[in-house]
Design an enzyme around this catalytic site. Sequence first.
Site, PDB file in Angstrom:
ATOM      1  N   LYS A 477       0.881  -1.171   0.000  1.00 24.69           N
ATOM      2  CA  LYS A 477       0.000   0.000   0.000  1.00 24.69           C
ATOM      3  C   LYS A 477       0.921   1.224   0.000  1.00 24.69           C
ATOM      4  O   LYS A 477       1.664   1.451   0.954  1.00 24.69           O
ATOM      5  CB  LYS A 477      -0.884  -0.016   1.245  1.00 24.69           C
ATOM      6  CG  LYS A 477      -1.788   1.199   1.388  1.00 24.69           C
ATOM      7  CD  LYS A 477      -2.672   1.031   2.626  1.00 24.69           C
ATOM      8  CE  LYS A 477      -3.504   2.245   2.926  1.00 24.69           C
ATOM      9  NZ  LYS A 477      -4.189   2.121   4.230  1.00 24.69           N
ATOM     10  N   TRP A 478       0.879   1.965  -1.086  1.00 20.09           N
ATOM     11  CA  TRP A 478       1.811   3.084  -1.311  1.00 20.09           C
ATOM     12  C   TRP A 478       1.079   4.384  -1.021  1.00 20.09           C
ATOM     13  O   TRP A 478       0.275   4.853  -1.811  1.00 20.09           O
ATOM     14  CB  TRP A 478       2.277   3.025  -2.767  1.00 20.09           C
ATOM     15  CG  TRP A 478       3.272   4.017  -3.229  1.00 20.09           C
ATOM     16  CD1 TRP A 478       3.318   5.353  -2.970  1.00 20.09           C
ATOM     17  CD2 TRP A 478       4.376   3.751  -4.102  1.00 20.09           C
ATOM     18  NE1 TRP A 478       4.369   5.926  -3.619  1.00 20.09           N
ATOM     19  CE2 TRP A 478       5.045   4.973  -4.323  1.00 20.09           C
ATOM     20  CE3 TRP A 478       4.866   2.599  -4.730  1.00 20.09           C
ATOM     21  CZ2 TRP A 478       6.158   5.071  -5.146  1.00 20.09           C
ATOM     22  CZ3 TRP A 478       5.979   2.698  -5.549  1.00 20.09           C
ATOM     23  CH2 TRP A 478       6.618   3.922  -5.745  1.00 20.09           C
ATOM     24  N   ASP A 479       1.394   4.951   0.118  1.00 21.94           N
ATOM     25  CA  ASP A 479       0.643   6.113   0.612  1.00 21.94           C
ATOM     26  C   ASP A 479       1.371   7.412   0.275  1.00 21.94           C
ATOM     27  O   ASP A 479       2.550   7.422  -0.097  1.00 21.94           O
ATOM     28  CB  ASP A 479       0.505   5.959   2.135  1.00 21.94           C
ATOM     29  CG  ASP A 479      -0.715   6.670   2.706  1.00 21.94           C
ATOM     30  OD1 ASP A 479      -1.317   7.477   1.987  1.00 21.94           O
ATOM     31  OD2 ASP A 479      -1.038   6.410   3.872  1.00 21.94           O
ATOM     32  N   ASN A 481       0.883  11.442   1.968  1.00 18.62           N
ATOM     33  CA  ASN A 481      -0.029  12.122   2.876  1.00 18.62           C
ATOM     34  C   ASN A 481       0.107  13.627   3.017  1.00 18.62           C
ATOM     35  O   ASN A 481      -0.201  14.173   4.072  1.00 18.62           O
ATOM     36  CB  ASN A 481       0.078  11.481   4.266  1.00 18.62           C
ATOM     37  CG  ASN A 481      -0.667  10.165   4.320  1.00 18.62           C
ATOM     38  OD1 ASN A 481      -1.863  10.116   4.071  1.00 18.62           O
ATOM     39  ND2 ASN A 481       0.042   9.101   4.616  1.00 18.62           N
ATOM     40  N   ASP A 549     -10.309   7.577   3.079  1.00 13.24           N
ATOM     41  CA  ASP A 549     -10.147   7.229   4.499  1.00 13.24           C
ATOM     42  C   ASP A 549     -11.492   7.151   5.190  1.00 13.24           C
ATOM     43  O   ASP A 549     -11.585   6.717   6.329  1.00 13.24           O
ATOM     44  CB  ASP A 549      -9.292   8.286   5.199  1.00 13.24           C
ATOM     45  CG  ASP A 549      -7.813   7.978   5.072  1.00 13.24           C
ATOM     46  OD1 ASP A 549      -7.469   6.858   4.642  1.00 13.24           O
ATOM     47  OD2 ASP A 549      -6.995   8.856   5.387  1.00 13.24           O
TER      48      ASP A 549
HETATM   49  C1  DGJ Z   1      -3.532   7.566   5.231  1.00 11.92           C
HETATM   50  C2  DGJ Z   1      -4.186   6.362   4.636  1.00 11.92           C
HETATM   51  O1  DGJ Z   1      -5.228   6.745   3.804  1.00 11.92           O
HETATM   52  C3  DGJ Z   1      -4.650   5.450   5.751  1.00 11.92           C
HETATM   53  O2  DGJ Z   1      -5.349   4.366   5.228  1.00 11.92           O
HETATM   54  C4  DGJ Z   1      -3.462   4.995   6.535  1.00 11.92           C
HETATM   55  O3  DGJ Z   1      -2.637   4.201   5.751  1.00 11.92           O
HETATM   56  C5  DGJ Z   1      -2.711   6.203   7.064  1.00 11.92           C
HETATM   57  N1  DGJ Z   1      -2.413   7.152   6.046  1.00 11.92           N
HETATM   58  C6  DGJ Z   1      -1.439   5.778   7.731  1.00 11.92           C
HETATM   59  O4  DGJ Z   1      -0.675   6.835   8.122  1.00 11.92           O
END
Ligand code: DGJ
Length: 741
Positions: A477-479, A481, A549
Amino acid sequence: MAIKYHENSKTFHLYNESISYIFKVLENNQLGQLYFGNKIKDRDNFDHLLEMQSRTMSVCIYENNPYFSLEHIKQEYPTYGSGDMRYPAIDISQKNGGKVLNFEFVSFKIFKGKKTLNGLPATYVENADEADSLEITLYDKLIETKLKLLYTIYNELPVITRSVNIENCGSDDIKLNRIMSLNLDLPDMDYEMLELTGAWARERHIKTRKLEQGIQSIYSMRGCSSANFNPFIALKREGCTEYKGEIIGFSLIYSGNFLAQVDVDTYDTSRVSLGINPHGFEWILKSDESFQTPEAVIVYSGKGINDMSQTFHSLYQKRLARGKYRDEVRPILVNNWEATYFDFDEEKLISFAEKSKSLGAELFVLDDGWFGNRNNSKSGLGDWHPNLEKIPSGIDGLSKKINKLGIKFGLWIEPEMVNKDSELYRNHPEWILQTPNRNLSQGRNQYVLDFSNNEVVDYIYDTLKNLLEKSEVSYIKWDMNRSMSEVYSLAHKSEDQGKIMHKYILGLYDLYERLINDFPNILFESCASGGSRFDPGMLYYAPQAWTSDNTDAIERLKIQYGSSIVYPISSMGSHVSAAPNEQMYRNTPLDTRANVAYFGTFGYELDVTNLSEDEEKIIIEQIKFMKKYRDIFQFGKFYRLSSPFSSNETSWMVVSEDKKLAIVGYYRVLQKVNQSFRRVKLLGLDPNLEYVISTYDYKVYGDELMNVGLITSDYSSGKYRGVGKIEGDYLSRLYVLKSIS
Ligand code: DGJ
């Protein structure tokens, strides 16, 4: 060949069974757009479609010819400064300080199949017969610059793809300020613009507005495509609904800053442009250098929004997504994020994995918090080695232990980011995007690594490769943020700073490409604070994306419904989470949460070690159900039936290719008192097939279900009726329809 060139009239006609796209070389040797829409018969000459009018006060190209004005001739790739007063497709600063351009037609090539775009995601063909392509070369003599317009028409789909390549063949630098992937001049403004807008936790809500004179646009300046505006717009005729009417969808295969704009002039014509956002973009092109724009996709339908969506789904599912998982049903996963956040240790993870396995899940995903000194969002990002205090066996040991339990192991990463409190930052403070002598803003306590710098991308690649080689990881899962700010790269000269945002995206694509090639068996899921980078560019590397989310089933109705306007069900990460919901504090029934999440790549985002006996039984059944039907959920034809944006009741359905199996999802937000008799008309069934409906154990012909409807009333008598009791708010039902013949 679906592309014709008529020598006498210098006209190009791209067509297949459903669409026509026509343009020609004008008398000034530039390109004029003639028609795009439903297929029309080919002919030698379409010159009568040229909109040439003598208009008082217009600026005209030739003396004694009041007709030839670029102000009202529809153009294929317009420039600024020669009478066209609208926004151009291209803008170049030239050596003499001028802005006027004159790209004249030189030559063309028609060929079978489709070219790949170096370093950029794009739709593709599996064999050359699937599509025909046209490459037009234009040339501006004064600045010795070549412009290639690339077009592809798919034979079986109402799709045209476009992109542009520019090459500086002269000896002087030129500076690109704007170079759109697509321009389409349409003859009127009688459209509504549909867009997908939102924010964190409410991504891709559908908005429509009537076109008005002036500019209407959506865009991103965040460094990612964003949750706020998706790189997509559609123009639909008044009265166009899900199932009827004319609509044109425009989608950009790109994950960075974009602009999608409709410029309506005071003669009521509309100019659509789509491409990299010119704001924050400046690209000096030196002698012999070239620049390739991202690809834009145009989809036409005369049969409503749903039909347009189905075209996007087929194209993006089969000819944009790649790799082993493109055609495979997706593993049912359990993710620990909402259950533990940063608070876990190895023992807890093993017990999660064990429990997930016993419930029937196939993949256990360890989310954020496993690396460096990562116990909250303030530290550790960038240090991609396991936190041995939490996980003494490391990721290699843990992944092996979990695989031994008979369940696969997946891992979260956020490779583009760094916390200042990390070894990586301490060693390389110069590796983050930062504007000298300016404040540097943070987002979620983190900073953006400079992916325009190959050295940074190489370092992250080596680190991740090493980690993945040692471990048994089946899923990533490549996040990502945060939005970008103070964008500037210390690795590049001051005159190249306008390249950084695009170069960043090229660096990102390069890293993805290398990793998916090295690890073809790993399933990649993209993510950006939920759905902030849910775009076609990402789909080329990761066939699925974390949709939002917000895991609340009721909110997800809108998010998934909106996402389905462009994106296939197989691309939408959707999980069942705990109630009350973490984001909405709302209690919804467990079956409603699953009934929404089935229409996606299914999984759970809750503490599986803390379920009641009842919940456990239900989840086991849900997983069995999804395993049985995920093929049709993820790869069936998707129909939206009633919209959560306009109704208390949402419904949608998937239908198998042979139409013998269909599943309808029906969701009602609030219970209404003493309600009218309810039914929903289905779509896509075979009118002559008799279907057994799961809930009722009753047989009905497809024609009845599509014309009269499926009865969804829940307080009625009779066999072919609802369940016979009032069930309260947040109700949902799934109807499985099986043909008995
Ligand atoms: C944002 C993601 O959308 C979440 O699902 C989760 O992986 C968090 N980051 C983790 O920091």
